[in-house]
Motif scaffolding. Structure first.
Motif, PDB file in Angstrom:
ATOM      1  N   ILE A 175       0.828  -1.210   0.000  1.00  0.00           N
ATOM      2  CA  ILE A 175       0.000   0.000   0.000  1.00  0.00           C
ATOM      3  C   ILE A 175       0.862   1.261   0.000  1.00  0.00           C
ATOM      4  O   ILE A 175       0.387   2.353  -0.337  1.00  0.00           O
ATOM      5  N   SER A 176       2.137   1.122   0.320  1.00  0.00           N
ATOM      6  CA  SER A 176       3.038   2.276   0.374  1.00  0.00           C
ATOM      7  C   SER A 176       3.252   2.908  -0.994  1.00  0.00           C
ATOM      8  O   SER A 176       3.673   4.070  -1.082  1.00  0.00           O
ATOM      9  N   ILE A 177       2.979   2.177  -2.069  1.00  0.00           N
ATOM     10  CA  ILE A 177       3.193   2.736  -3.406  1.00  0.00           C
ATOM     11  C   ILE A 177       2.030   3.632  -3.830  1.00  0.00           C
ATOM     12  O   ILE A 177       2.120   4.321  -4.843  1.00  0.00           O
ATOM     13  N   ILE A 178       0.934   3.614  -3.061  1.00  0.00           N
ATOM     14  CA  ILE A 178      -0.239   4.428  -3.385  1.00  0.00           C
ATOM     15  C   ILE A 178      -0.038   5.837  -2.832  1.00  0.00           C
ATOM     16  O   ILE A 178       0.368   6.000  -1.679  1.00  0.00           O
ATOM     17  N   PRO A 179      -0.313   6.870  -3.618  1.00  0.00           N
ATOM     18  CA  PRO A 179      -0.191   8.254  -3.114  1.00  0.00           C
ATOM     19  C   PRO A 179      -1.049   8.465  -1.869  1.00  0.00           C
ATOM     20  O   PRO A 179      -2.156   7.930  -1.769  1.00  0.00           O
ATOM     21  N   GLU A 180      -0.535   9.219  -0.935  1.00  0.00           N
ATOM     22  CA  GLU A 180      -1.211   9.399   0.349  1.00  0.00           C
ATOM     23  C   GLU A 180      -2.588  10.035   0.212  1.00  0.00           C
ATOM     24  O   GLU A 180      -3.486   9.757   1.006  1.00  0.00           O
ATOM     25  N   VAL A 185      -4.868   9.469  -1.888  1.00  0.00           N
ATOM     26  CA  VAL A 185      -5.917   8.521  -2.289  1.00  0.00           C
ATOM     27  C   VAL A 185      -5.797   7.193  -1.541  1.00  0.00           C
ATOM     28  O   VAL A 185      -6.568   6.272  -1.792  1.00  0.00           O
ATOM     29  N   ARG A 186      -4.826   7.121  -0.630  1.00  0.00           N
ATOM     30  CA  ARG A 186      -4.587   5.864   0.084  1.00  0.00           C
ATOM     31  C   ARG A 186      -5.762   5.484   0.972  1.00  0.00           C
ATOM     32  O   ARG A 186      -6.002   4.307   1.243  1.00  0.00           O
ATOM     33  N   GLY A 187      -6.518   6.463   1.439  1.00  0.00           N
ATOM     34  CA  GLY A 187      -7.653   6.191   2.312  1.00  0.00           C
ATOM     35  C   GLY A 187      -8.708   5.318   1.669  1.00  0.00           C
ATOM     36  O   GLY A 187      -9.413   4.567   2.350  1.00  0.00           O
ATOM     37  N   PHE A 188      -8.841   5.390   0.316  1.00  0.00           N
ATOM     38  CA  PHE A 188      -9.813   4.552  -0.376  1.00  0.00           C
ATOM     39  C   PHE A 188      -9.501   3.066  -0.186  1.00  0.00           C
ATOM     40  O   PHE A 188     -10.402   2.228  -0.193  1.00  0.00           O
ATOM     41  N   ILE A 189      -8.212   2.760  -0.021  1.00  0.00           N
ATOM     42  CA  ILE A 189      -7.808   1.369   0.181  1.00  0.00           C
ATOM     43  C   ILE A 189      -7.796   1.026   1.664  1.00  0.00           C
ATOM     44  O   ILE A 189      -8.262  -0.035   2.074  1.00  0.00           O
TER      45      ILE A 189
END
Length: 228
Positions: free
Chosen positions: A161-166, A168-172
């Protein structure tokens, strides 16, 4: 016998193909990638299979429901239990990979059944909801299959999950399936118990899913026989 063997081979073969593709890409970001991927994949597969089978359970058993009085919730419930049995065989695949890799299983892995129990309740609620609504709106069958494909990419089964921009990370991070997968991984990979926030989210999602699913199912139960 082949069906039981396939329940073990299917996640193993899929894991092998995915590991070959993604292990180079994420080798420096995910430790024990085969276990990481397989633990997420079997949890997501259980959700997809259980809800998918429950969705069509009333339609497929329409002739029986019309002839004999049977509590209608039994049909989606049986499908979720069926998927749970398949999950139990898939856990054998996880155990085999752990043995092959020589990974030391932490004591917290003894609680592996907790996230599975949470996911079972959540899937049951979604299954009850889908099974009742699909009787009246058949297009949900096609929409849900597309939704599952999208959901698989938002559940971090094969990437960190660290590769996801912060931004939009909340969606995951607040995706229910990701919550249950993370819970499972913390127990068998990280060796520590999930914090209070994760436990509360898991319980909340289970309660909301089962309550809404059951209420909508009961509301439409008497009309189902007229549309199947």
């Amino acid at each position: 016998v082949l069906g039981i063997v396939w329940s073990v081979l299917n996640p193993l073969l899929f894991m092998l193909c995915t590991t070959i593709v993604f292990s180079t890409m994420f080798r420096n970001q995910i430790e024990n990638f085969p276990i990481y991927f397989l633990s997420g994949q079997i949890m997501f597969s259980f959700f997809a299979e259980s809800t998918g089978l429950a969705q069509t359970s009333l339609i497929e058993n329409g002739s029986l429901i019309k002839k004999v009085y049977t509590p209608k919730y039994i049909f989606p419930l049986s499908k979720v239990f069926f998927a749970l049995v398949n999950l139990s065989f898939s856990l054998i695949a996880v155990f085999l990979i752990i043995l092959i890799m020589g990974y030391s299983i932490p004591l917290t892995s003894m609680l592996f059944f907790l996230p599975i129990m949470y996911l079972f309740l959540f899937s049951l609620g979604i299954g009850l909801l889908l099974s009742s609504l699909t009787v009246f709106y058949r297009d949900i069958l096609h929409i849900y299959s597309v939704f599952l494909s999208l959901l698989s990419f938002f559940s971090a089964t094969f990437y960190p999950i660290s590769i996801i921009p912060e931004n939009v990370r909340g969606f995951i991070e607040y995706n229910p399936i990701y919550i249950f997968i993370s819970y499972f991984r913390m127990l068998i990979l990280d060796g520590h118990l999930p914090d209070l926030k994760l436990n509360l989210l898991a319980v909340l999602y289970c309660l909301v899913s089962t309550i809404i699913g059951y209420r909508i199912f009961k509301k439409n139960e008497n009309k189902i026989v007229l549309f199947i």
